[in-house]
Design an enzyme around this catalytic site. Structure first.
Site, PDB file in Angstrom:
ATOM      1  N   HIS A   1       0.890  -1.089   0.064  1.00 48.71           N
ATOM      2  CA  HIS A   1      -0.011   0.051  -0.004  1.00 48.71           C
ATOM      3  C   HIS A   1       1.143   1.181  -0.071  1.00 48.71           C
ATOM      4  CE1 HIS A   1      -3.915  -1.836   1.752  1.00 48.71           C
ATOM      5  NE2 HIS A   1      -3.223  -2.612   0.975  1.00 48.71           N
TER       6      HIS A   1
ATOM      7  N   GLU B   1       0.781   3.875   1.725  1.00 47.44           N
ATOM      8  CA  GLU B   1       1.281   4.217   3.174  1.00 47.44           C
ATOM      9  C   GLU B   1       2.424   3.547   3.493  1.00 47.44           C
ATOM     10  OE1 GLU B   1      -3.162   4.486   3.568  1.00 47.44           O
ATOM     11  OE2 GLU B   1      -1.998   3.299   2.265  1.00 47.44           O
TER      12      GLU B   1
ATOM     13  N   CYS C   1      -6.400   1.902   5.528  1.00 54.21           N
ATOM     14  CA  CYS C   1      -7.142   0.769   5.963  1.00 54.21           C
ATOM     15  C   CYS C   1      -6.520   0.511   7.500  1.00 54.21           C
ATOM     16  CB  CYS C   1      -6.939  -0.468   5.129  1.00 54.21           C
ATOM     17  SG  CYS C   1      -5.035  -0.994   4.931  1.00 54.21           S
TER      18      CYS C   1
ATOM     19  N   CYS D   1      -2.656  -0.117   7.302  1.00 55.72           N
ATOM     20  CA  CYS D   1      -1.732   1.095   7.314  1.00 55.72           C
ATOM     21  C   CYS D   1      -2.017   1.827   8.469  1.00 55.72           C
ATOM     22  CB  CYS D   1      -2.464   1.680   6.001  1.00 55.72           C
ATOM     23  SG  CYS D   1      -1.686   0.866   4.480  1.00 55.72           S
TER      24      CYS D   1
END
Length: 167
Positions: free
Chosen positions: A53, A55, A83, A86
Site C-alpha cells: 500500500h 502508506e 485501512c 496502514c
C-alpha cells in the site's frame, strides 16, 4: 493550511504514478521537519504483495531515510483514508499526525478509533478531507473506467461466443 495543501499535492502526484502503472491511484508522503522523507504509491498488482500500500511504501522509505523504525515528529499525507493495516503501521512508526484526502466509502472506517485508542502507547492526530474532491475524484474515475473496461470485455467475449456458435 498552506502546508497541508502542498504536501497533499505531493501525495496526489504519487497517486498518479500508481495510476500510470494500472494500480488503484493512492499516494502517500511522510514529512519530517518540513521535508518529504518518504514517498509511496500503491504497487499491489506489480509486486503481488498484499502489503504494498502507498502508506507502507512511504513509511518504509522514511524509516530508511532516518535510520529508525520510529518517526516521532513526522506527518503522513495520504490521498485515501488508511485501512486498518496502514493505520497500524502509522501507529507503530509513532507518526504524530495523519492527513488524508478522500474518506473511505466502502466498509466501516476505523481510522479515528485506532488513532485515539492509545495502542502501542501512542495516539495519532487525524484530519480528513484535505483536497477531498481531487483525491476522491481520481479514485472514482479509476473505478468507473475499470467497470467500463470489464463491461466491454464481457460484451466482446459474448459476441465471440455467439459468432462461434453460429458457425
Amino acid at each position: 493550511m498552506e502546508d497541508k495543501i502542498k504536501y497533499m499535492k505531493k501525495a496526489i502526484a504519487c497517486a498518479r504514478r500508481a495510476l500510470k502503472g494500472g494500480e488503484v491511484p493512492i499516494g502517500a508522503v511522510v514529512v519530517y521537519e518540513g521535508k518529504v522523507i518518504g514517498r509511496g504509491f500503491n504497487r499491489r498488482l506489480k509486486t503481488q504483495l498484499a502489503s504494498a500500500h502507498a502508506e507502507m511504501m512511504a513509511i518504509d522509505a522514511a524509516c530508511r531515510k532516518l535510520g529508525s523504525w520510529r518517526l516521532p515528529g513526522a506527518e503522513i499525507y495520504v490521498t485515501l483514508e488508511p485501512c486498518p493495516m496502514c493505520m497500524g503501521a502509522i501507529l507503530n512508526a509513532r507518526i504524530d499526525k495523519l492527513y488524508f484526502g478522500a474518506y473511505e466509502q466502502k466498509g466501516r472506517s476505523f481510522t479515528n478509533e485506532l488513532a485515539a485508542a492509545n495502542l502501542l502507547n501512542h495516539t495519532v492526530a487525524v484530519e480528513g478531507g484535505v483536497l477531498e474532491g481531487e483525491c476522491s475524484g481520481m479514485i472514482t474515475r479509476f473505478f468507473a473506467e475499470m467497470r467500463e473496461r470489464e463491461k466491454r470485455k464481457k460484451t466482446e467475449e459474448k459476441q465471440e461466443t455467439e459468432e462461434k456458435e453460429e458457425e
